[in-house]
Write a protein that holds these residues in place. Structure first.
Motif, mmCIF file in Angstrom:
data_model
loop_
_atom_site.group_PDB
_atom_site.id
_atom_site.type_symbol
_atom_site.label_atom_id
_atom_site.label_comp_id
_atom_site.label_asym_id
_atom_site.label_seq_id
_atom_site.Cartn_x
_atom_site.Cartn_y
_atom_site.Cartn_z
ATOM 1 N N GLY A 37 0.804 -1.211 0.000
ATOM 2 C CA GLY A 37 0.000 0.000 0.000
ATOM 3 C C GLY A 37 0.840 1.265 0.000
ATOM 4 N N GLU A 38 2.081 1.172 0.491
ATOM 5 C CA GLU A 38 2.936 2.354 0.634
ATOM 6 C C GLU A 38 4.042 2.438 -0.415
ATOM 7 N N LEU A 39 4.261 1.383 -1.162
ATOM 8 C CA LEU A 39 5.407 1.273 -2.070
ATOM 9 C C LEU A 39 5.512 2.468 -3.018
ATOM 10 N N PRO A 40 6.650 3.190 -2.984
ATOM 11 C CA PRO A 40 6.816 4.323 -3.911
ATOM 12 C C PRO A 40 7.053 3.830 -5.332
ATOM 13 N N GLY A 41 6.994 4.761 -6.251
ATOM 14 C CA GLY A 41 7.295 4.412 -7.642
ATOM 15 C C GLY A 41 6.139 4.757 -8.556
ATOM 16 N N GLU A 42 6.408 5.566 -9.584
ATOM 17 C CA GLU A 42 5.356 6.003 -10.498
ATOM 18 C C GLU A 42 4.734 4.842 -11.269
ATOM 19 N N GLY A 43 5.499 3.785 -11.491
ATOM 20 C CA GLY A 43 4.982 2.690 -12.299
ATOM 21 C C GLY A 43 4.252 1.612 -11.523
ATOM 22 N N VAL A 44 4.222 1.716 -10.206
ATOM 23 C CA VAL A 44 3.625 0.646 -9.404
ATOM 24 C C VAL A 44 2.150 0.458 -9.737
ATOM 25 N N ASN A 45 1.378 1.526 -9.763
ATOM 26 C CA ASN A 45 -0.062 1.409 -9.998
ATOM 27 C C ASN A 45 -0.359 0.786 -11.357
ATOM 28 N N ASN A 46 0.355 1.227 -12.382
ATOM 29 C CA ASN A 46 0.146 0.657 -13.721
ATOM 30 C C ASN A 46 0.506 -0.824 -13.759
ATOM 31 N N ASP A 47 1.533 -1.185 -13.026
ATOM 32 C CA ASP A 47 1.963 -2.585 -12.986
ATOM 33 C C ASP A 47 0.901 -3.441 -12.298
ATOM 34 N N VAL A 48 0.333 -2.923 -11.228
ATOM 35 C CA VAL A 48 -0.733 -3.651 -10.522
ATOM 36 C C VAL A 48 -1.898 -3.909 -11.471
ATOM 37 N N LEU A 49 -2.326 -2.881 -12.185
ATOM 38 C CA LEU A 49 -3.459 -3.024 -13.111
ATOM 39 C C LEU A 49 -3.127 -3.975 -14.257
ATOM 40 N N ALA A 50 -1.892 -3.950 -14.725
ATOM 41 C CA ALA A 50 -1.487 -4.817 -15.843
ATOM 42 C C ALA A 50 -1.503 -6.284 -15.441
ATOM 43 N N ARG A 51 -1.253 -6.576 -14.187
ATOM 44 C CA ARG A 51 -1.223 -7.960 -13.722
ATOM 45 C C ARG A 51 -2.626 -8.539 -13.497
ATOM 46 N N LEU A 52 -3.594 -7.680 -13.297
ATOM 47 C CA LEU A 52 -4.919 -8.128 -12.870
ATOM 48 C C LEU A 52 -5.625 -9.061 -13.858
ATOM 49 N N PRO A 53 -5.664 -8.780 -15.151
ATOM 50 C CA PRO A 53 -6.433 -9.635 -16.068
ATOM 51 C C PRO A 53 -5.984 -11.093 -16.095
ATOM 52 N N ASN A 54 -4.707 -11.346 -15.886
ATOM 53 C CA ASN A 54 -4.194 -12.713 -15.979
ATOM 54 C C ASN A 54 -4.031 -13.390 -14.615
ATOM 55 N N ALA A 55 -4.324 -12.673 -13.572
ATOM 56 C CA ALA A 55 -4.150 -13.232 -12.224
ATOM 57 C C ALA A 55 -5.285 -14.199 -11.887
ATOM 58 N N GLN A 56 -4.980 -15.161 -11.027
ATOM 59 C CA GLN A 56 -5.981 -16.146 -10.614
ATOM 60 C C GLN A 56 -5.860 -16.399 -9.114
ATOM 61 N N GLY A 57 -6.943 -16.966 -8.559
ATOM 62 C CA GLY A 57 -6.918 -17.408 -7.171
ATOM 63 C C GLY A 57 -6.581 -16.294 -6.186
ATOM 64 N N ASP A 58 -5.721 -16.618 -5.223
ATOM 65 C CA ASP A 58 -5.382 -15.661 -4.170
ATOM 66 C C ASP A 58 -4.673 -14.433 -4.717
ATOM 67 N N MET A 59 -3.910 -14.601 -5.788
ATOM 68 C CA MET A 59 -3.207 -13.447 -6.363
ATOM 69 C C MET A 59 -4.200 -12.444 -6.941
ATOM 70 N N TYR A 60 -5.265 -12.943 -7.540
ATOM 71 C CA TYR A 60 -6.301 -12.062 -8.088
ATOM 72 C C TYR A 60 -6.941 -11.249 -6.965
ATOM 73 N N ARG A 61 -7.301 -11.943 -5.885
ATOM 74 C CA ARG A 61 -7.891 -11.251 -4.739
ATOM 75 C C ARG A 61 -6.926 -10.224 -4.163
ATOM 76 N N LEU A 62 -5.653 -10.606 -4.050
ATOM 77 C CA LEU A 62 -4.650 -9.704 -3.478
ATOM 78 C C LEU A 62 -4.503 -8.442 -4.318
ATOM 79 N N LEU A 63 -4.431 -8.583 -5.611
ATOM 80 C CA LEU A 63 -4.286 -7.417 -6.479
ATOM 81 C C LEU A 63 -5.487 -6.480 -6.335
ATOM 82 N N ILE A 64 -6.658 -7.054 -6.178
ATOM 83 C CA ILE A 64 -7.853 -6.223 -5.963
ATOM 84 C C ILE A 64 -7.735 -5.461 -4.644
ATOM 85 N N GLU A 65 -7.230 -6.133 -3.624
ATOM 86 C CA GLU A 65 -7.034 -5.459 -2.342
ATOM 87 C C GLU A 65 -6.013 -4.329 -2.453
#
Length: 415
Positions: free
Chosen positions: A129-157
Motif C-alpha cells: 500500500g505504501e510502495l513508492p514508484g510512479e509505475g507501481v499502480n500501472n503494474d498492478v493493473l497490468a497484472r490483474l487480467p491474468n491473475a488467478q486465485g489468491d493473487m487475483y484477490r490480493l491485487l484487488i485489495e
C-alpha cells in the motif's frame, strides 16, 4: 566513539564496523546512529556485508538504518533480506521496502503477501500500500487480467489500498464465484470510487446480486460516502435511493446519511423522523438525537414539539439540549436560546434538569439570570436555585452585577 568515527571520514568506516560487531550494546547503538550521519555509499556496503553475520535482532536494526539512507541504499540487499530467513529480519526488510522500494519490488512483495506466515503477509501487504514508484499502480493493473486465485484477490485489495481508480475491473470482480474476491472488490470500490460512480455502490446495497454480499457492500458505501468531496451531492444520491429500498436498507442508508452530514442529509433524516412509518420514525429520531452539528437544532426542536409519542419527544429534546452542552464554541445567545426553548418545550422534569446542567457548565451573568428564571417553574424551584448559587461564584469580572442579580432574586444571603 562517534566523534572518532566521523573525524576519520571514510577511513572511519572500519571503526564503525568494529562497533557494529561489538558485544557492548551501547557501542552498537552508537554505530547505528553514526551510520546515519555518513553520506557515502561505502557505509551501505559495510552495513550490507554485516547483515549475514549479525544476530536477527541486530540485523533488523541495521536494515532500519539502511532504509534511513534512501539516496545510497543497496535495494537488492533489502529485497534479499525480505525473503526466506529469520522472521524479525524479514519484517524489518518488508517495512523498509514500503519506504524505499520501487516497482522492481512489486513481485517480491506480492509473493510475500501470500506467505503462510501471517505476520509476513501483513507486513508485505502494508508495504504494497505504501510502495513508492510512479509505475507501481500501472503494474498492478497490468497484472490483474491474468491473475488467478489468491493473487487475483490480493491485487484487488492492493487497488483499494493504493486508491487506484479501476471501477470497470472491480465491477467485473463482483461477478466472481469466490465470495472473498467479491468482498475485496466491494471494499476497494469503497476506497476508490469517484463521485460519478457512487451509484455503483448504491445499487449494490439497494439491489445486491447476492444477499451475503450486502454487509460488505454497505460498509463500502459508507466508506465511499464519507470521503466524497461534495457531501450535498452525495446525500442527494443517497436520499434518492430511499424510495426504492427495503425497510432494512432504508435504515442503513439513513445511518450513512447521518455520517455524511450536511443540510440535505439533515433534511432527509428529519423527514424520516416525522414520517408515518414507525420504523423510520424510530431510526430518524435516534439519529437526530446524536447529530454532530449545531445545524440540527431547529429540526430537533420541531420534532420535540410535534413528536406523537413521549419516546420520540424525549430523544429529540435530549438531543436538542446536548447541542448546547457539547459545542463549547457555540455563541452564548444561541446556547441560551436553546436552553430557554428546552425549558418551554420539555415535557418531563428530568429533561428540564438537563438544562440546568448546561447552565452550570457555561457560567455567565446571562446563564445566572436564566437559572433564576427557571426557579419560577415549580418542579425546578429548588434545583434551579441551587444552580444559580453554583453559577454565581464562577463568574469572573462582573462581581457587582452578579450581586445585583442575586439581590433582586432574594438570593444574596451570605454573598
Amino acid at each position: 566513539m562517534r566523534g572518532a568515527i566521523l573525524a576519520r571520514k571514510l577511513d572511519g568506516i572500519p571503526l564503525l564496523v568494529e562497533q557494529l560487531r561489538s558485544d557492548d550494546r551501547g557501542m552498537f547503538q552508537i554505530a547505528l546512529s553514526t551510520a546515519r550521519e555518513i553520506s557515502s555509499a561505502d557505509v551501505d556496503k559495510a552495513l550490507a556485508a554485516e547483515l549475514d553475520r549479525a544476530t536477527p535482532d541486530r540485523a533488523a536494526l541495521m536494515i532500519a538504518v539502511m532504509a534511513d539512507r534512501p539516496e545510497t541504499v543497496d535495494l537488492p540487499v533489502i529485497l534479499k533480506a525480505a525473503g526466506p530467513g529469520p522472521l524479525q529480519v524479514r519484517l524489518a526488510a518488508l517495512t523498509a521496502l514500503g519506504r524505499i522500494g520501487n516497482e522492481s519490488c512489486l513481485s517480491s512483495l506480492l509473493d510475500a503477501a501470500l506467505d503462510s506466515e501471517a505476520d509476513v503477509a501483513q507486513a508485505a501487504q502494508t508495504a504494497l500500500g505504501e510502495l513508492p514508484g510512479e509505475g507501481v499502480n500501472n503494474d498492478v493493473l497490468a497484472r490483474l487480467p491474468n491473475a488467478q486465485g489468491d493473487m487475483y484477490r490480493l491485487l484487488i485489495e492492493v487497488i483499494g489500498q493504493r486508491r487506484i481508480e479501476a471501477v470497470a475491473a472491480l465491477l467485473k470482480a463482483l461477478d466472481h464465484a469466490d465470495s472473498s474476491v467479491r468482498a475485496a472488490a466491494l471494499t476497494s470500490l469503497g476506497s476508490t470510487v469517484t463521485p460519478k460512480s457512487l451509484n455503483v455502490l448504491i445499487t449494490q446495497v439497494v439491489t445486491p446480486k447476492r444477499a451475503d454480499d450486502g454487509p460488505v457492500a454497505l460498509q463500502a458505501l459508507k466508506t465511499a460516502s464519507i470521503r466524497m468531496p461534495d457531501r450535498e451531492v452525495c446525500a442527494t444520491e443517497l436520499a434518492a435511493a430511499l424510495d426504492r429500498s427495503s425497510a432494512t436498507t432504508k435504515d442503513s442508508l439513513l445511518e450513512i446519511l447521518s455520517e455524511v452530514g450536511g443540510s440535505k442529509a439533515l433534511q432527509t433524516v428529519g423527514a424520516a423522523a416525522k414520517s408515518d412509518d414507525p420504523q423510520l420514525q424510530d431510526t430518524g429520531s435516534r439519529l437526530l438525537g446524536k447529530w454532530s452539528s449545531e445545524d440540527a437544532a431547529p429540526v430537533l426542536l420541531d420534532l420535540a414539539k410535534t413528536a406523537p409519542s413521549d419516546k420520540y419527544h424525549v430523544r429529540a429534546i435530549k438531543g436538542y439540549i446536548s447541542l448546547a452542552r457539547r459545542f463549547a464554541t457555540m455563541p452564548e445567545p444561541q446556547r441560551l436560546e436553546i436552553c430557554q426553548n428546552a425549558l418551554d418545550v420539555a415535557r418531563n422534569p428530568a429533561d428540564k434538569q438537563l438544562v440546568l446542567d448546561v447552565l452550570k457548565l457555561y457560567p455567565s451573568v446571562a446563564s445566572l439570570k436564566l437559572a433564576i428564571k427557571a426557579s419560577q417553574i415549580p418542579e425546578l424551584k429548588e434545583d434551579a436555585t441551587q444552580t444559580a448559587l453554583a453559577i454565581a461564584p464562577k463568574i469572573k469580572g462582573n462581581a457587582k452585577e452578579v450581586r445585583e442579580v442575586l439581590s433582586k432574586a432574594g438570593l444574596d444571603k451570605g454573598n
